[in-house]
Design an enzyme around this catalytic site. Structure first.
Site, PDB file in Angstrom:
ATOM      1  N   GLU A 121       1.802  -4.301  11.561  1.00 32.03           N
ATOM      2  CA  GLU A 121       1.238  -2.961  11.434  1.00 32.03           C
ATOM      3  C   GLU A 121       1.966  -2.009  12.381  1.00 32.03           C
ATOM      4  O   GLU A 121       2.357  -2.390  13.486  1.00 32.03           O
ATOM      5  CB  GLU A 121      -0.252  -2.965  11.809  1.00 32.03           C
ATOM      6  N   HIS A 155       2.987  -3.009   7.114  1.00 36.85           N
ATOM      7  CA  HIS A 155       1.975  -1.999   6.777  1.00 36.85           C
ATOM      8  C   HIS A 155       2.000  -0.875   7.807  1.00 36.85           C
ATOM      9  O   HIS A 155       2.715  -0.942   8.802  1.00 36.85           O
ATOM     10  CB  HIS A 155       0.575  -2.632   6.783  1.00 36.85           C
ATOM     11  N   GLU A 184       1.396   3.993   2.798  1.00 40.67           N
ATOM     12  CA  GLU A 184       1.787   3.558   4.147  1.00 40.67           C
ATOM     13  C   GLU A 184       3.309   3.653   4.277  1.00 40.67           C
ATOM     14  O   GLU A 184       4.021   2.661   4.416  1.00 40.67           O
ATOM     15  CB  GLU A 184       1.242   2.152   4.409  1.00 40.67           C
ATOM     16  N   HIS A 204       0.868  -1.183   0.000  1.00 38.54           N
ATOM     17  CA  HIS A 204       0.000   0.000   0.000  1.00 38.54           C
ATOM     18  C   HIS A 204       0.906   1.235   0.000  1.00 38.54           C
ATOM     19  O   HIS A 204       1.582   1.516   0.983  1.00 38.54           O
ATOM     20  CB  HIS A 204      -0.913  -0.004   1.231  1.00 38.54           C
TER      21      HIS A 204
END
EC number: 3.4.17.24
Length: 491
Positions: free
Chosen positions: A401, A328, A233, A230
């Site tokens: 994350e 991420h 990010e 992504h």
């Protein structure tokens, strides 16, 4: 030559709604309504026509206030989160309010104190704006959408100011970084081009290990790490760089890890999206992290290349693919944390929790309580879910994350905003945790013991002579207690 523009709320409506925004503003000068003279200092010029830039439209509300519209991801109007633009031709002490008016998400860390980042020509280090200058609210003037407003005072007329959602990390920066590593000619660092994106940007694959582990017929324990699927990010790239920097260092832990493991790292899976300034999608509007099940070699070429390599390693009897970690950044939660998979086999499920528990002990910003294990149907096409179903019981697949904003240290309630260095520190701690997982600590202790002299090299020491500093490597590292690692809470 800057484009001359007179934007008022009424004139802004003539440009159509924000769904029709197709490109970035290009040296877009805003004049006060009714103004007909020469451009002056204070007539702001907005620009986002640069790598990873994003600003699709500017409406002047008043002399002091501007509505700013995020350009949607290319070929996908659903995603409007990332912004990155410059402002110039400012007047000293000019105070403004910028309203980012068309976020596609309603929940945001801007509710919890997050602030955009800013730098200027004379102050090139990114820093966060003061949270007291940032407001996040539902706005009746914009179809009750959520708006993030921030107040700013320009202080140097000759500076160009740049604002962004989070610390940018561009494709070009990434290429320069890898070029600099390659020039060091490290025999345990290998860079290859695994493929190309739709726009012919490189898909880089790094291998970090002792070269003996790559000789023909050698058995390999592989840790596979990916990032920036992504593109908006950006913390993912800083964490990834922290992992790489540690693994190629001469730190005794890094040397032991290189002896025993093969690290395969694809740090930028979506180079086109990164270059274009998208938040979530590729050039063709696809969320690549939903296409692992059947990636197309021409629509999702980077994903296709990585998947082919992983399947090839999985089918190699000499290769044990032990970890897959996809990095991420999270827009609504604090701290670093992980997502894992759910397995029917209780023992395998419990073993999967060992690594995040160890990481929690090594990294003050990593939260095990926020770590969860799920099989959400919406996530079926992600790397974690697909590879978790493909690989055998000896492999563990995670999404790592990290918050776009901050972390909370245990025992406190105050948020500590992430910096570029703090993201990289988390990466270093991820790398170090493999030492604890594989219980390689005794090898580091052995490496740091005084080196005995061979008998025929021994020389009598003069009175008061001390041992050369090079005989002992001073090292501090954290040993983890693994006795309680099977006490697992599933969320």
């Amino acid at each position: 030559m800057a484009e001359r523009s007179q934007t008022t709320p009424e004139a802004g409506n003539d440009m159509g709604n924000d769904d029709s925004i197709g490109g970035n503003v290009n040296k877009y000068m805003v004049f006060p309504s009714g103004y007909c003279g020469q451009a002056k200092k204070g007539h702001l010029i907005f620009d986002a026509c640069f790598e990873s830039g994003n600003l699709g439209r500017v409406d002047q509300v008043s002399e002091f206030e501007y509505d700013l519209f995020i350009r949607p991801d290319t070929c996908n109007p659903r995603f409007r989160v990332w912004f990155n633009f410059t402002v110039e031709n400012v007047k000293e002490s000019q105070r403004v309010i910028f309203n980012i008016v068309n976020f596609s998400k309603t929940k945001s860390l801007y509710r919890d104190g997050m602030a955009p980042v800013v730098k200027s020509t004379s102050r090139p280090k990114w820093q966060r704006l003061p949270p007291k200058n940032v407001y996040y609210y539902r706005c009746p003037d914009h179809r009750k959408n959520y708006v993030m407003s921030f107040a700013f005072c320009f202080d140097r007329e000759e500076d160009v100011y740049q604002f962004a959602y989070c610390y940018p990390y561009t494709y070009t920066r990434f290429q320069h970084y890898l070029d600099s590593l390659q020039k060091r000619n490290m025999d345990y660092f290998f860079r290859e081009q695994l493929g190309q994106s739709v726009q012919q940007r490189q898909l880089d694959l790094l291998t970090i290990t002792n070269p003996d582990n790559l000789r023909e017929g050698a058995e390999q324990k592989v840790v596979f790490i990916t990032g920036r699927v992504h593109p908006g990010e950006t913390p993912s790239s800083f964490v990834c760089q922290g992992i790489i920097d540690f693994l190629i260092s001469q730190h005794p832990i890094a040397r032991v890890l290189r002896e025993h493991l093969v690290f395969k790292i694809a740090p930028m899976l979506n180079p086109d999206g990164v270059y274009l300034g998208n938040y979530r999608c590729s050039l063709m509007g696809f969320d690549l992290n939903r296409h692992w099940l059947d990636p197309s070699p021409w629509v999702h070429p980077t994903l296709h290349g990585v998947k082919q390599l992983i399947v090839q390693m999985y089918n190699d009897p000499k290769t044990s693919l032990e970890f897959y970690i996809d990095i991420h950044a999270h827009s609504t939660m604090m701290n670093g944390f992980m997502y894992g998979n759910i397995f029917e086999d209780e023992e395998r499920f419990q073993r999967q929790a060992v690594f995040p528990k160890l990481l929690c002990q090594n990294a003050e910003d990593f939260s095990y309580s926020s770590t969860s294990f799920n099989r959400d149907a919406v996530k079926a096409g992600t790397g974690r879910r697909f590879l978790g179903g493909l690989l055998d019981h000896t492999s563990y697949c995670y999404t790592l994350e990290v918050s776009f904003y901050s972390y909370i240290i245990g025992g406190t309630t105050s948020a500590v905003p992430y910096t570029e260095e703090a993201y990289m520190k988390l990466g270093r701690n991820v790398a170090r945790t493999f030492l604890d997982y594989y219980r390689l600590n005794p090898l580091v202790e052995k490496m740091t013991m005084p080196i005995p002299r061979l008998r025929h090299d021994a020389e009598p020491k003069a009175s008061g002579e001390t041992r050369p500093a090079g005989d002992v490597v001073n090292l501090t590292y954290k040993r983890c207690n693994t006795s309680d690692l099977i006490n697992i809470t599933v969320q």
